[in-house]
Design a protein around this motif. Structure first.
Motif, PDB file in Angstrom:
ATOM      1  N   TYR A   1       0.831  -1.207   0.000  1.00 12.94           N
ATOM      2  CA  TYR A   1       0.000   0.000   0.000  1.00 12.94           C
ATOM      3  C   TYR A   1       0.865   1.256   0.000  1.00 12.94           C
ATOM      4  N   THR A   2       1.863   1.274   0.875  1.00 11.41           N
ATOM      5  CA  THR A   2       2.728   2.453   0.985  1.00 11.41           C
ATOM      6  C   THR A   2       3.446   2.727  -0.331  1.00 11.41           C
ATOM      7  N   VAL A   3       3.948   1.671  -0.965  1.00  7.88           N
ATOM      8  CA  VAL A   3       4.676   1.821  -2.232  1.00  7.88           C
ATOM      9  C   VAL A   3       3.742   2.225  -3.365  1.00  7.88           C
ATOM     10  N   VAL A   4       2.636   1.492  -3.497  1.00  6.37           N
ATOM     11  CA  VAL A   4       1.713   1.723  -4.614  1.00  6.37           C
ATOM     12  C   VAL A   4       1.100   3.124  -4.552  1.00  6.37           C
TER      13      VAL A   4
ATOM     14  N   LEU B   1       1.712   5.972  -7.466  1.00  9.04           N
ATOM     15  CA  LEU B   1       0.620   5.994  -8.431  1.00  9.04           C
ATOM     16  C   LEU B   1      -0.487   6.927  -7.964  1.00  9.04           C
ATOM     17  N   ASP B   2      -1.206   7.461  -8.918  1.00 10.46           N
ATOM     18  CA  ASP B   2      -2.379   8.275  -8.603  1.00 10.46           C
ATOM     19  C   ASP B   2      -3.420   7.404  -7.902  1.00 10.46           C
ATOM     20  N   ASP B   3      -4.131   7.974  -6.936  1.00 14.65           N
ATOM     21  CA  ASP B   3      -5.095   7.196  -6.154  1.00 14.65           C
ATOM     22  C   ASP B   3      -6.117   6.461  -7.015  1.00 14.65           C
ATOM     23  N   ASP B   4      -6.534   7.069  -8.124  1.00 11.12           N
ATOM     24  CA  ASP B   4      -7.563   6.464  -8.967  1.00 11.12           C
ATOM     25  C   ASP B   4      -7.105   5.164  -9.606  1.00 11.12           C
TER      26      ASP B   4
END
Length: 433
Positions: A184-187, A191-194
């Motif tokens: 989660y922390t990396v992604v 990356l944009d939240d969407d």
């Protein structure tokens, strides 16, 4: 002839090759006592539950992004958890019956494939309604994996070490939770939240690799499998509601409801609480969660040890009180004292996890072999479904009370668990047949 299932009376775990008795002393004596095949079963169940946890937490960790993407209110986001847990009751009950009828290992593989497929499908959901359906279907596999895996290992474990052995299996939940927090922390950092929330769900394909290992290396405990096959009432829902087991079933459901109501309230809403009410960034939220999860991992192992030393009921009672106290302390930390929030995260994770360590051994010991899967699958997952009302209540109360205030509702679940213990026997030292 009585139709009531006989009580457990004789060992069912596989003894080491050629009747040798391994040295079960020392920190890892419980692992040596499983024997070679038992250790392979342990690895399969540990991996399955860790990945089950990983797939579960893809949703709570992505909740804020999902809410913004689909324009959801707190009640709608809370409903995600509720449908997952309610449907998991069906999945868990069915998986328990399947485990009693076709075997523990085959049922384990079915549950892992199910939760992996529908977790990935969630990442492709075009709207809220579709995501809700996919998440519900993911609950079918999610509900069954723990009960099946716990029984598989319990039937290999000795009575002396069963609590700490199943506590170690339970600790894999923290491993999966921690892995999800790291991803989660990396992604979400890059990356944009969407898009990030979709990627989180797509990584849920990892369990497919575990199925290959289980298929090739893991087998049911032979003596327990033989006992199960010769029984005329294996996998029977009616059997767990007959006079000999009715009381056990009812109070075990109540126990599961209380503990899981408290736990899933925290697991679902703490990430949102940290981000929205404490104002933490993605990176800081992940850091705080790692501290919470570290406490959970140690709590599972400690609780497993204590459930063998103190007994199943005393261990649950102790950590029910400590968990309720931790919730009250955690949600009443004054504004600006985020350092204290970090410190209290450890005992919160420790207590709310240690209470679970005795569940695998306790529920396995309450039922005879022929309906062990059915009994454990039904009671654990029915409790999970009823306990699912707690996160939804928090979601609706959060709009007026705030997430922190509403989290106190979870403490009520632990009081319910203590009440349920008055109707259940102590099973420490009971052999499985």
């Amino acid at each position: 002839m009585s139709t009531t299932p006989p009580p457990p009376a004789a060992p069912a775990g596989l003894q080491p090759d050629k009747g040798e008795q391994p040295d079960d002393s020392g920190a890892f004596g419980w692992l040596r006592a499983l024997g070679p095949r038992g250790r392979r079963a342990f690895a399969g169940a540990f991996g399955g539950y860790a990945l089950d946890s990983y797939d579960y937490f893809t949703l709570p960790l992505s909740m804020v992004a999902l809410s913004a993407y689909f324009g959801l209110n707190s009640g709608q986001t809370g409903l995600f958890t509720t449908v997952t847990l309610v449907v998991s009751a069906v999945g868990g009950a069915v998986a328990g019956v399947v485990a009693d009828r076709i075997g523990r290992v085959k049922a384990l593989m079915i549950t892992v494939v199910t939760y992996a497929v529908f977790t990935v499908a969630c990442g492709f959901a075009p709207n809220y309604e579709t995501l809700l359906v996919f998440r519900a279907l993911q609950g079918l596999g999610f509900g069954g994996e723990w009960a099946v895996g716990a029984i598989l290992v319990a039937e290999y474990a000795t009575a002396k070490n069963r609590g700490r052995t199943l506590g170690a299996i339970q600790s894999s939940w923290a491993v999966g939770w921690g892995l999800a927090a790291i991803v989660y922390t990396v992604v979400f950092q890059f990356l944009d939240d969407d898009l990030a929330w979709r990627v989180m769900f797509w990584t849920g394909a990892l369990p497919a690799l575990l199925v290959i290992y289980v298929r090739r290396n893991v087998h049911d405990a032979p003596e327990a499998a033989a006992e199960r096959r010769k029984s005329a009432y294996k996998g029977s829902f009616t059997a767990i509601f007959k006079p000999g087991l009715l009381r056990v079933t009812c109070f075990a459901v109540l126990l599961s409801t209380g503990v899981q109501g408290g736990y899933y309230t925290l697991a679902t809403w703490v990430p949102t609480y940290l981000k929205t009410e404490r104002g933490l960034t993605v990176v800081n939220t992940g850091g705080y969660l790692i501290f919470l999860i570290s406490g959970a991992f140690i709590g599972y192992l400690t609780g497993g040890y204590l459930t063998d030393k103190l007994g199943r009921k005393r261990n649950i009672t102790l950590f029910a009180f400590l968990s309720a106290a931790s919730i009250l302390a955690y949600t009443n930390i004054p504004e600006g004292a985020n350092g204290l929030l970090l410190v209290l995260g450890f005992p919160l994770g420790f207590c709310m996890s240690a209470i679970f360590s005795g569940f695998g051994s306790f529920l396995s010991e309450l039922y005879p072999t022929a309906v062990r899967g059915t009994g454990q699958g039904f009671t654990y997952n029915t409790g999970r479904a009823v306990g699912a009302v707690f996160p939804t209540m928090v979601g609706f109360l959060a709009d007026s009370w705030g997430v922190g205030g509403a989290l106190i509702f979870g403490a009520l679940g632990y009081g319910l668990a203590v009440i349920a213990l008055f109707g259940l026997p102590e099973t420490r030292g009971r052999e499985l047949l």
